[in-house]
Design a protein around this motif. Structure first.
Motif, short mmCIF file in Angstrom:
data_model
loop_
_atom_site.label_atom_id
_atom_site.label_comp_id
_atom_site.label_asym_id
_atom_site.label_seq_id
_atom_site.Cartn_x
_atom_site.Cartn_y
_atom_site.Cartn_z
N THR A 73 4.15 -25.32 -7.27
CA THR A 73 3.47 -24.59 -7.55
C THR A 73 2.84 -23.78 -8.12
OG1 THR A 73 3.15 -25.07 -4.88
CG2 THR A 73 1.56 -23.72 -5.87
N HIS A 74 3.05 -23.36 -9.55
CA HIS A 74 2.97 -22.68 -10.53
C HIS A 74 1.54 -22.43 -10.53
CE1 HIS A 74 2.22 -26.29 -13.01
NE2 HIS A 74 3.48 -26.86 -11.96
N ASP A 75 0.48 -22.95 -10.57
CA ASP A 75 -0.64 -22.61 -11.25
C ASP A 75 -0.86 -20.80 -11.64
OD1 ASP A 75 -1.08 -25.85 -11.40
OD2 ASP A 75 -2.97 -25.35 -9.65
N ALA A 76 -0.27 -19.84 -10.34
CA ALA A 76 -0.57 -18.78 -10.86
C ALA A 76 -0.56 -18.38 -11.84
CB ALA A 76 -0.54 -18.14 -9.72
N PHE A 77 0.44 -18.99 -12.56
CA PHE A 77 1.41 -18.48 -13.89
C PHE A 77 0.39 -18.55 -15.59
CE2 PHE A 77 5.92 -19.28 -12.53
CZ PHE A 77 5.84 -17.82 -12.41
N THR A 78 -1.06 -19.90 -14.89
CA THR A 78 -1.92 -19.53 -15.94
C THR A 78 -3.63 -19.28 -15.69
OG1 THR A 78 -1.45 -22.24 -15.55
CG2 THR A 78 -0.35 -21.31 -16.85
N ALA A 124 -1.77 -12.16 -13.93
CA ALA A 124 -2.18 -12.24 -14.66
C ALA A 124 -2.56 -11.03 -14.35
CB ALA A 124 -2.65 -12.61 -15.88
N PHE A 125 -3.00 -10.94 -12.90
CA PHE A 125 -4.15 -9.81 -12.64
C PHE A 125 -3.61 -8.56 -11.78
CE2 PHE A 125 -6.34 -8.26 -8.82
CZ PHE A 125 -7.11 -7.89 -9.09
N LEU A 126 -1.87 -9.47 -11.26
CA LEU A 126 -1.77 -8.38 -10.66
C LEU A 126 -0.41 -7.70 -11.98
CD1 LEU A 126 -0.70 -10.87 -8.14
CD2 LEU A 126 -2.11 -8.99 -7.62
N GLN A 127 0.11 -8.24 -12.95
CA GLN A 127 0.74 -7.89 -13.61
C GLN A 127 -0.05 -6.39 -14.97
OE1 GLN A 127 2.48 -10.75 -16.16
NE2 GLN A 127 3.44 -9.58 -17.27
N GLU A 128 -1.70 -6.80 -14.74
CA GLU A 128 -2.05 -5.82 -16.12
C GLU A 128 -2.29 -4.86 -14.77
OE1 GLU A 128 -6.89 -5.71 -16.85
OE2 GLU A 128 -5.97 -7.08 -15.80
N ARG A 129 -2.08 -4.79 -13.78
CA ARG A 129 -2.35 -3.50 -12.81
C ARG A 129 -1.19 -3.35 -12.73
NH1 ARG A 129 -6.13 -6.52 -12.80
NH2 ARG A 129 -8.52 -5.78 -12.86
N GLY A 130 0.22 -3.59 -12.34
CA GLY A 130 1.59 -3.40 -12.51
C GLY A 130 1.81 -3.64 -11.21
N ILE A 131 0.78 -4.14 -10.29
CA ILE A 131 1.79 -4.76 -8.42
C ILE A 131 1.83 -5.77 -8.71
CG2 ILE A 131 0.26 -5.15 -6.86
CD1 ILE A 131 -2.65 -4.18 -8.19
N PRO A 132 3.05 -6.15 -7.86
CA PRO A 132 4.60 -6.99 -7.66
C PRO A 132 4.11 -8.30 -6.97
CG PRO A 132 5.06 -4.70 -6.97
CD PRO A 132 3.47 -4.95 -7.57
N PRO A 133 3.80 -8.89 -7.61
CA PRO A 133 3.59 -9.74 -6.79
C PRO A 133 4.51 -10.64 -5.60
CG PRO A 133 3.14 -10.54 -8.72
CD PRO A 133 4.45 -9.66 -8.26
N MET A 134 4.03 -11.05 -4.49
CA MET A 134 5.40 -11.44 -3.53
C MET A 134 4.65 -13.11 -3.27
SD MET A 134 5.32 -8.74 -0.13
CE MET A 134 6.62 -9.97 1.04
N ALA A 135 5.92 -14.12 -3.42
CA ALA A 135 6.27 -15.48 -3.29
C ALA A 135 6.35 -16.56 -2.24
CB ALA A 135 6.95 -15.64 -4.83
N TRP A 136 5.53 -16.64 -1.95
CA TRP A 136 6.56 -17.54 -0.15
C TRP A 136 6.41 -19.11 -0.36
CZ3 TRP A 136 3.02 -21.88 1.91
CH2 TRP A 136 1.43 -21.89 0.87
N SER A 137 7.10 -19.45 0.01
CA SER A 137 7.97 -20.95 -0.17
C SER A 137 8.14 -21.09 -2.24
CB SER A 137 6.14 -22.14 -0.19
OG SER A 137 6.90 -23.04 -0.35
N PRO A 138 9.31 -20.56 -1.79
CA PRO A 138 9.70 -20.16 -3.29
C PRO A 138 10.24 -21.33 -3.83
CG PRO A 138 10.61 -18.98 -2.24
CD PRO A 138 9.47 -19.30 -1.14
#
Length: 295
Positions: free
Chosen positions: A186-191, A196-210
């Motif tokens: 489930t990698h759609d969040a990369f595109t 990008a929204f979180l990275q622009e703001r310097g906010i670390p995402p958490m990834a469930w079901s990695p």
């Protein structure tokens, strides 16, 4: 184990132990839960991920029964609220729904504090976007629990960027993270803009079901499994560790949430942090994940 700052004065271990299956174990005795936490601590994994709904609203209590004051002070606790399902303390609910009202958030925090036998929640997440949310009421309630010292930081889970900005617009407290489904499956969040929204703001995402809930190792993905195994053999780790290391390598500073009840597997969760992945290896794995080379 690297650590990531969530908010000033609060940082998490780069890998998080997920407790959504805690109540599924045949053994939920305090000593067995303590053994799981100790196996995490031995690797520098100090952050435990909970939610009120886990285990039919029982997982928080299972954790609380295992926590001594000393153990509590060695870990950070993440929990979530807003899903109301006809089970446990909500067994009279007529329909599964979301509740982001002030009354529900405040009551959920009190339940979580009591069940986990703690005086603070390190990070409280709104578990799912609520299509009936009054963002002013929800935002004020989150500010309130932080101001009261019952919650150290707040964030969301499964939100899209527009859900985030709506809620944040009505808050004084900065939202600290968005826990989203993210893996090689489930990698759609990369595109699609989520990362990008979180990275622009310097906010670390958490990834469930990695690990894709186990689907990563299904027979239909043999090419991807072979690639992960190959990279793992080069670095002395298993394929699962490579899949997690793939997330860790991303510059967005992703915190994977990994859950298992098997003590041997828990003891190997930290192996992913041993692998430093270069750009071309990342794209080799990504190519297998998406099924074709990038354009």
């Amino acid at each position: 184990m690297d650590r990531i700052q969530i908010t000033p004065g609060l940082d998490f271990s780069r890998i998080v132990y997920g407790m959504w299956r805690l109540g599924d174990d045949d053994n939920t005795a305090p000593e067995h839960v303590q053994a799981k936490i100790s196996a995490c601590l031995d690797q520098g994994i100090t952050t435990m991920d909970q939610a009120d709904i886990y285990g039919g609203y029982m997982a928080e209590e299972i954790l609380g029964n295992a926590l001594t004051p000393d153990l509590r002070n060695k870990i950070e606790i993440v929990t979530k609220c807003d899903i109301v399902a006809p089970a446990g303390r909500y067994d009279k609910a007529r329909v599964k729904h979301y509740d982001t009202s002030r009354a529900h958030i405040l009551a959920s925090v009190e339940h979580s504090l009591r069940l986990m036998k703690t005086d603070r929640i390190d990070l409280l997440l709104i578990h799912r976007p609520d299509p009936f949310m009054d963002h002013h009421e929800t935002g004020a309630a989150l500010d309130e629990v932080v101001a009261a010292g019952k919650v150290r930081a707040v964030g969301v889970s499964n939100f899209r960027p527009w859900d985030w900005t709506l809620l944040q617009s009505a808050m004084k407290t900065p939202l600290s993270t968005n826990q989203i489904e993210l893996s090689l499956m489930t990698h759609d969040a990369f595109t699609n803009g989520d990362i990008a929204f979180l990275q622009e703001r310097g906010i670390p995402p958490m990834a469930w079901s990695p690990l894709g809930g186990g689907t990563l190792f299904a027979s239909s993905r043999e090419d991807l499994r072979k690639e992960l195994k190959k990279v793992g053999e080069e670095h002395g780790v298993d394929a699962a560790a490579v899949a997690v290391a793939w997330l860790l390598a991303h510059p967005a500073r992703i915190l994977p949430v990994l859950g298992t009840n098997n003590l041997d597997r828990i003891a190997r969760i930290g192996d992913a942090a041993k692998l430093k992945m270069d750009r071309e290896t990342w794209f080799e794995i990504y190519t297998h994940a998406i099924g074709h080379e990038v354009a």
